[in-house]
Structures are given as structure tokens and as C-alpha cells.
Design a protein around this motif. Structure first.
Motif, PDB file in Angstrom:
ATOM      1  N   HIS A 167     -17.182   0.060  -5.961  1.00 41.40           N
ATOM      2  CA  HIS A 167     -18.660  -0.286  -6.699  1.00 41.40           C
ATOM      3  C   HIS A 167     -18.901   0.926  -7.624  1.00 41.40           C
ATOM      4  CE1 HIS A 167     -22.350  -2.137  -6.861  1.00 41.40           C
ATOM      5  NE2 HIS A 167     -22.814  -1.264  -6.536  1.00 41.40           N
ATOM      6  N   SER A 219     -23.896  -2.249 -10.440  1.00 38.98           N
ATOM      7  CA  SER A 219     -24.888  -2.281 -10.477  1.00 38.98           C
ATOM      8  C   SER A 219     -25.762  -1.670 -11.466  1.00 38.98           C
ATOM      9  CB  SER A 219     -25.542  -1.856  -9.015  1.00 38.98           C
ATOM     10  OG  SER A 219     -25.310  -2.544  -7.851  1.00 38.98           O
ATOM     11  N   ASP A 251     -17.920  -5.319 -10.747  1.00 31.42           N
ATOM     12  CA  ASP A 251     -18.503  -4.842  -9.573  1.00 31.42           C
ATOM     13  C   ASP A 251     -19.517  -3.801  -9.779  1.00 31.42           C
ATOM     14  OD1 ASP A 251     -19.440  -4.544  -6.969  1.00 31.42           O
ATOM     15  OD2 ASP A 251     -17.872  -3.769  -6.110  1.00 31.42           O
ATOM     16  N   THR A 258     -24.858  -6.619  -7.239  1.00 28.97           N
ATOM     17  CA  THR A 258     -24.201  -6.536  -8.485  1.00 28.97           C
ATOM     18  C   THR A 258     -25.026  -7.132  -9.517  1.00 28.97           C
ATOM     19  OG1 THR A 258     -22.864  -8.613  -8.280  1.00 28.97           O
ATOM     20  CG2 THR A 258     -21.828  -6.386  -7.649  1.00 28.97           C
TER      21      THR A 258
END
Length: 204
Positions: A15, A63, A61, A123
Motif C-alpha cells: 500500500h 491513498s 493501492d 484507497t
């Protein structure tokens, strides 16, 4: 750099959190949400937006965290809050823009909220910001009050009073409604943000 990190994260299925900025917006309205189209007006904002797009193009994936945080820095260049604190502590006059607005968040709280996003496996774009829209002038006055400095030293100015090298968005306040829903908690106002900052300084 962003492309290299995003590619590496994708290759190991990790991530990725990309730390972006409120400056991806043009500052012509209040309370920018994730649904609003970015339109940066300076090179910093354009560079951060390019990084957002590179990260999401190369990895699913991710943010994208847009924020404007305040805190202490080990670097030689002072943060906005540090400059204001040091100026007032020395008894010098401090100017603050009365026509520039933002939604500041304490850096320590930002780190905690990022961990919350990771735990929630979030996400996409999200705004991690304080819950209070305040001018730079108002922010300076709050610092004077909370840190015990002379508020009479704070003087209002406007952006057009200075010959700035780069254009500045007048209102970069971020809506954190999505973040509060994801994290299931209310994000702090300005006084709470500055109280956390003061507590960190007292612990140094």
C-alpha cells in the motif's frame, strides 16, 4: 521519484500513501472536496498534482492524502507555525494574511490519521485537514493567545500588499467530511491543533 516509489510499491503489492497538498486547487472557493477538480495555480501545486497522477497511474493501492499540516521541523527552513512562534516570542511585529484561508492540521495528528487510513485499507483521494477554516491572520492571533504572546504584535496584511514570486490560492480550505466518515471520528479545530503543537514544544 514518485514514479520509482509507486512502481516499487506495485511490484511488491504494498500500500502506498502519497502526501499531497491543498495547493492542487485554485483557491477560488471554500471547502474543497475530493469531488472538486484540481486546478493548481503555482508550480508547487502542479508538481504535487503530477505526483498524484503518477502514483495512481502506476499503482492501484494508493491513498492520495491532501493536507496542510503544521508542526516543528528539523530542517533549517522553518514551518509557518515555527516562524510565527519565533517572531512573537522575540517581541517582533508579525504580519498575517487576512484574505488567505486554510484548514491546518497538527503533524502528529496527521500521522495518526494516516495510520487509520492504512488500517481501514482506504484507497483513493482523501482530505486530512482540520475542521476549522481560518485566515493566516486568525491563525497568527490564535498562536499568540495559546502560546501567551502579545496579540497586539499581529498585524493584518493582504496578498496584494506583497510582491510574491508565485501566485497564491486565496482559499484552500479542505472539506474533511470523507475522512471523518472513514476514520469514524471528528477531526480537530484550530485551537486543538495548536494545543497539540504547544504540548510537543514543551516536551522538547
Amino acid at each position: 521519484m514518485t514514479e520509482s516509489v509507486a512502481s516499487l510499491a506495485a511490484s511488491v503489492n504494498a500500500h502506498l500513501v502519497y502526501l499531497s497538498t491543498d495547493a492542487v486547487f485554485n483557491g477560488r472557493k471554500s471547502w474543497w472536496s475530493e469531488a472538486n477538480e484540481p486546478d493548481p495555480i503555482n508550480e508547487y501545486g502542479r508538481t504535487k498534482l503530477a505526483g498524484e497522477r503518477s502514483a495512481t497511474r502506476l499503482h492501484d493501492d494508493v491513498s492520495i492524502v491532501r493536507t496542510n499540516f503544521v508542526g516543528y521541523t528539523p530542517a533549517e527552513r522553518q514551518s509557518l507555525a515555527e516562524w510565527m512562534i519565533d517572531t512573537l516570542e522575540s517581541g517582533e511585529e508579525l504580519t498575517g494574511f487576512e484574505d488567505v484561508y486554510f484548514t491546518p492540521l497538527y503533524a502528529g495528528d496527521l500521522a495518526s490519521y494516516i495510520l487509520g487510513l492504512i488500517e481501514a485499507e482506504y484507497t483513493g483521494q482523501i482530505h486530512l485537514s482540520g475542521s476549522e477554516r481560518i485566515s493566516k491572520l486568525g491563525f497568527a492571533r490564535e498562536i499568540a493567545d495559546i502560546f501567551g504572546f502579545d496579540s497586539d504584535l499581529v498585524r493584518p496584511i493582504q496578498v496584494d500588499d506583497l510582491d510574491l514570486d508565485a501566485p497564491r490560492g486565496r482559499d484552500l480550505s479542505l472539506s474533511n467530511a470523507r475522512a471523518q466518515e472513514v476514520l469514524e471520528e471528528e477531526l480537530p479545530d484550530v485551537r486543538t491543533t495548536l494545543q497539540h503543537l504547544k504540548a510537543e514544544g514543551n516536551n522538547d
